[in-house]
Design a protein around this motif. Structure first.
Motif, PDB file in Angstrom:
ATOM      1  N   ILE A   1     -11.639   9.162  26.223  1.00  0.00           N
ATOM      2  CA  ILE A   1     -13.053   8.911  25.915  1.00  0.00           C
ATOM      3  C   ILE A   1     -13.843   8.828  27.223  1.00  0.00           C
ATOM      4  O   ILE A   1     -13.426   8.162  28.162  1.00  0.00           O
ATOM      5  N   GLU A   2     -14.975   9.514  27.248  1.00  0.00           N
ATOM      6  CA  GLU A   2     -15.786   9.454  28.466  1.00  0.00           C
ATOM      7  C   GLU A   2     -16.771   8.299  28.387  1.00  0.00           C
ATOM      8  O   GLU A   2     -17.514   8.171  27.426  1.00  0.00           O
ATOM      9  N   GLY A   3     -16.781   7.479  29.392  1.00  0.00           N
ATOM     10  CA  GLY A   3     -17.682   6.335  29.406  1.00  0.00           C
ATOM     11  C   GLY A   3     -19.059   6.714  29.944  1.00  0.00           C
ATOM     12  O   GLY A   3     -19.263   7.810  30.455  1.00  0.00           O
ATOM     13  N   ASP A   4     -19.983   5.785  29.807  1.00  0.00           N
ATOM     14  CA  ASP A   4     -21.345   5.965  30.294  1.00  0.00           C
ATOM     15  C   ASP A   4     -21.582   4.962  31.427  1.00  0.00           C
ATOM     16  O   ASP A   4     -21.470   3.755  31.227  1.00  0.00           O
ATOM     17  N   TYR A   5     -21.888   5.477  32.600  1.00  0.00           N
ATOM     18  CA  TYR A   5     -21.972   4.625  33.787  1.00  0.00           C
ATOM     19  C   TYR A   5     -23.040   3.526  33.656  1.00  0.00           C
ATOM     20  O   TYR A   5     -22.775   2.353  33.914  1.00  0.00           O
TER      21      TYR A   5
ATOM     22  N   GLU B   1     -15.699   2.908  23.377  1.00  0.00           N
ATOM     23  CA  GLU B   1     -16.668   3.525  24.288  1.00  0.00           C
ATOM     24  C   GLU B   1     -17.116   2.528  25.361  1.00  0.00           C
ATOM     25  O   GLU B   1     -17.313   2.881  26.522  1.00  0.00           O
ATOM     26  N   GLU B   2     -17.286   1.278  24.956  1.00  0.00           N
ATOM     27  CA  GLU B   2     -17.707   0.260  25.933  1.00  0.00           C
ATOM     28  C   GLU B   2     -16.624   0.026  26.985  1.00  0.00           C
ATOM     29  O   GLU B   2     -16.909  -0.141  28.168  1.00  0.00           O
ATOM     30  N   ILE B   3     -15.375   0.035  26.533  1.00  0.00           N
ATOM     31  CA  ILE B   3     -14.270  -0.134  27.491  1.00  0.00           C
ATOM     32  C   ILE B   3     -14.244   1.040  28.469  1.00  0.00           C
ATOM     33  O   ILE B   3     -14.111   0.855  29.689  1.00  0.00           O
ATOM     34  N   ALA B   4     -14.420   2.245  27.956  1.00  0.00           N
ATOM     35  CA  ALA B   4     -14.437   3.429  28.828  1.00  0.00           C
ATOM     36  C   ALA B   4     -15.594   3.348  29.829  1.00  0.00           C
ATOM     37  O   ALA B   4     -15.443   3.712  31.002  1.00  0.00           O
ATOM     38  N   SER B   5     -16.733   2.816  29.372  1.00  0.00           N
ATOM     39  CA  SER B   5     -17.903   2.700  30.254  1.00  0.00           C
ATOM     40  C   SER B   5     -17.665   1.668  31.354  1.00  0.00           C
ATOM     41  O   SER B   5     -18.013   1.887  32.520  1.00  0.00           O
TER      42      SER B   5
END
Lengths: 232, 420
Positions: free
Chosen positions: A153-157, A218-222
């Motif tokens: 999963i790609e996170g959001d910086y 998603e939050e973990i990936a971010s």
């Protein structure tokens, strides 16, 4: 300092696995010949977050390690015996071993002639100890329940930066560890794995279990990409 | 709760054209004034300055040049921390973050003209005002005690000289003397604080005055981490602590500072040190700003804005915080939500959904740490608890030691988060 840092980063990038690049800042202040010297070792020994035993045992957390003590690696009888007698790897023993491996441990299976120049040995040990200590704190286990898709999963910086403010009350943005582990500079994969391990109760700590259960994949990936970016 | 970024509120909507271009530096920068440099105010100042990257002019008003944290002040009483280690200054906030740090008392707020009056005679204009003044005491809540008695019977519930005074009184107490605590009614700052203090005083007395007694007079039928504290008191300080709850006379206690007496159920009792922790209310400036309702300032949980004035935000102990306890950790957590909301209102930054969390660690004895914590979300009604945990009785020594060490890490973390 900045240009030296960047230059060092480039050298390191090409010589050791990418992940290690995060740990170089402290080491870079001391010296930058380590990665070159480590070229001699790396065909057999891995070091860094994903290091595994290959031809030789991995070198994470080497300083203070009892000789012949990595479970699952088949050592020579000679190295095992050294460990049984209570010998461990430290600056002194490693220096002797690197100078003349078969002279120091007769019967070692390491096929390496040795390094004659004392300053080269010393700088190599500096480097190995720095990188291996930095990696000792990163969990290297796998979470059996973790769906491998989660790791991709790609996170959001920007979102990670916002979410990180909750972590930073305890885990310092400077990377300092005064009783709560540093989580800056971690590679993404072990970071994500660690948080999911708390979420699934495979790691113990009530606060971390509570916090991670509130975080979506998603939050973990971010968070992972944000903390990975903190260079200190 | 799953949060989808598509649903985040875009802050730029609903902001006037005049307010939407504040990125131009200089006189036109929006001004934020923050009153109180503790866990709420210092954190909010730092986050607004740091994250707005100079687009917002931040002024922090705090009377003291050295700020002593209330959290860990009990560890100083127990001899686990020296006094200097709980003191912090504002140099980094001023130098590294460009915050105007004003060491003065805020004495009034004109919410129509949007200005703050300072005791030194100056005045500060604001677009947004953040109040994080901590607590004041409710007059008359302990009959016989008022602020003029605080040198004879210290509260030590605002850290600093009061903490040192109580420490000196305990250290100089006569052999076999009695330390008495008049505990506060709910709600108050740091729910486990009084009971950690009892533990730390017991630890100190056990070493230097082992026949001394501790008398706790409590108006509440139960208190935070009660089972854990009682387990620890029995284990480490057996026979030393007498706890009197409301049924046995712990409620309605009167004190006589001149004769060092406490009146329990009509019967006077002589004590040697008397630590009176009165009922609490929001710091006075919140009342002066007109944002309190009763003792506390009601807030909108999504942004920590006052329900009475949308240009004023209230943080930490002074706010009515819904399910959150009044703690430094809570104030720090609320400050981040507030900083984000203030930036979103004054610049074009994003407003994410509010997240709150809190953990309170307490030390019972050497390497015997316990903790309680929870996470919270903003609802339209309040800051609402989602889930929580508390240490368990009977935990092994290694876990208790790890909990204590974790608290040291947290102290280092939160003070860096506050002061840079």
């Amino acid at each position: 300092m900045h240009s030296r840092f960047c230059q060092f980063k480039k050298i390191l990038f090409s010589t050791v696995i990418i992940f290690i690049s995060c740990y170089l800042s402290v080491y870079a202040l001391a010296d930058d010949r380590g990665p070159k010297l480590f070229k001699k070792c790396k065909s057999c020994h891995q070091i860094g977050p994903d290091a595994k035993n290959s031809v030789g045992p991995h070198l994470n957390a080497l300083n203070g390690r009892i000789m012949g003590s990595i479970v699952g690696y088949k050592y020579s009888k000679a190295v095992e015996n050294m460990g049984r007698l209570g010998n461990s790897w430290n600056r002194e023993s490693l220096n002797k071993y690197l100078e003349n491996p078969r002279g120091f441990i007769k019967g070692t299976s390491m096929k390496f002639a040795g390094i004659t120049k004392e300053s080269d040995r010393s700088e190599l040990i500096d480097y190995v100890f720095f990188v291996s200590t930095a990696n000792a704190r990163i969990p290297s286990y796998q979470d059996p329940e973790l769906d491998q898709k989660i790791l991709s999963i790609e996170g959001d910086y920007a979102y990670g930066e916002y979410l990180s403010s909750e972590c930073i009350t305890c885990h310092q943005a400077s990377g300092q560890d005064n009783g709560i582990p540093s989580i800056t500079n971690w590679p993404v994969e072990p970071f994500v794995t660690a948080l999911h391990a708390y979420k699934n109760n495979h790691r113990e700590n009530e606060i971390m279990q509570m916090i991670s259960k509130r975080l979506s994949d998603e939050e973990i990936a971010s968070l992972a990409i944000f903390f990975n970016s903190l260079n200190n | 709760m799953t949060i989808n970024r598509r649903h985040f509120i875009s802050a730029s909507a609903g902001i006037t054209a005049a307010m939407s271009a504040p990125m131009v530096f200089g006189a036109s920068r929006p001004q934020v004034v923050i009153i109180g440099g503790g866990a709420g105010g210092a954190t909010a100042a730092r986050y607004i300055a740091k994250d707005s990257k100079g687009a917002i002019d931040v002024t922090l008003v705090e009377p003291t040049r050295s700020y002593y944290t209330c959290f860990f002040s009990n560890l100083y009483l127990g001899g686990f921390k020296d006094f200097d280690s709980i003191g912090h200054t504002y140099g980094k906030l001023a130098n590294d973050y460009g915050i105007n740090v004003v060491h003065d008392w805020a004495v009034d707020v004109d919410s129509n003209g949007r200005t703050v009056a300072l005791a030194g005679g100056g005045s500060l204009s604001y677009d947004k005002l953040i109040l994080s003044p901590g607590i004041d005491f409710v007059d008359g809540s302990v009959p016989g005690w008022d602020l003029s008695s605080q040198n004879k019977m210290p509260h030590s519930y605002k850290a600093g000289s009061q903490t040192q005074l109580l420490n000196a009184q305990i250290e100089n107490m006569k052999s076999g003397g009695t330390y008495c605590m008049v505990a506060p009614p709910n709600p108050y700052r740091c729910p486990p604080g009084p009971y950690e203090r009892v533990s730390m005083v017991a630890h100190k007395l056990k070493k230097m005055n082992s026949t001394a007694k501790i008398l706790v007079l409590d108006p509440k039928p139960k208190f935070s981490k009660q089972g854990l504290f009682e387990e620890g008191w029995n284990k480490h300080y057996a026979g030393m602590i007498e706890y009197i709850g409301p049924d046995m006379g712990g409620k309605g206690v009167e004190v006589r500072p001149d004769s060092m007496e406490v009146i329990i159920d009509g019967t006077p009792e002589k004590v040697d040190v008397c630590n009176v922790i009165p009922a609490m209310k929001a710091g006075k400036i919140a009342e002066l700003a007109g944002v309190t309702d009763g003792n506390w300032a009601p807030t909108i949980a999504h942004t920590m804005q006052s329900r009475k004035n949308s240009d004023i935000h209230v943080l930490g102990d002074a706010a009515a915080q819904g399910d959150m306890p009044k703690s430094g950790f809570s104030a720090n957590s609320q400050a981040k939500v507030c900083a984000m909301a203030v930036r979103a209102a004054l610049t074009d930054s994003k407003l994410f959904p509010a997240k709150f969390s809190n953990t309170c660690w307490s030390l019972v004895d050497t390497n015997n740490g316990i903790k309680v914590g929870a996470t919270y979300e903003a609802t339209d009604e309040k800051i609402a608890k989602i889930s929580g945990f508390v240490s368990k009785t009977g935990e092994d020594a290694a876990l208790r030691k790890a909990t204590y060490e974790e608290s040291l890490g947290w102290y280092s973390g939160i003070t860096s988060d506050m002061f840079g």
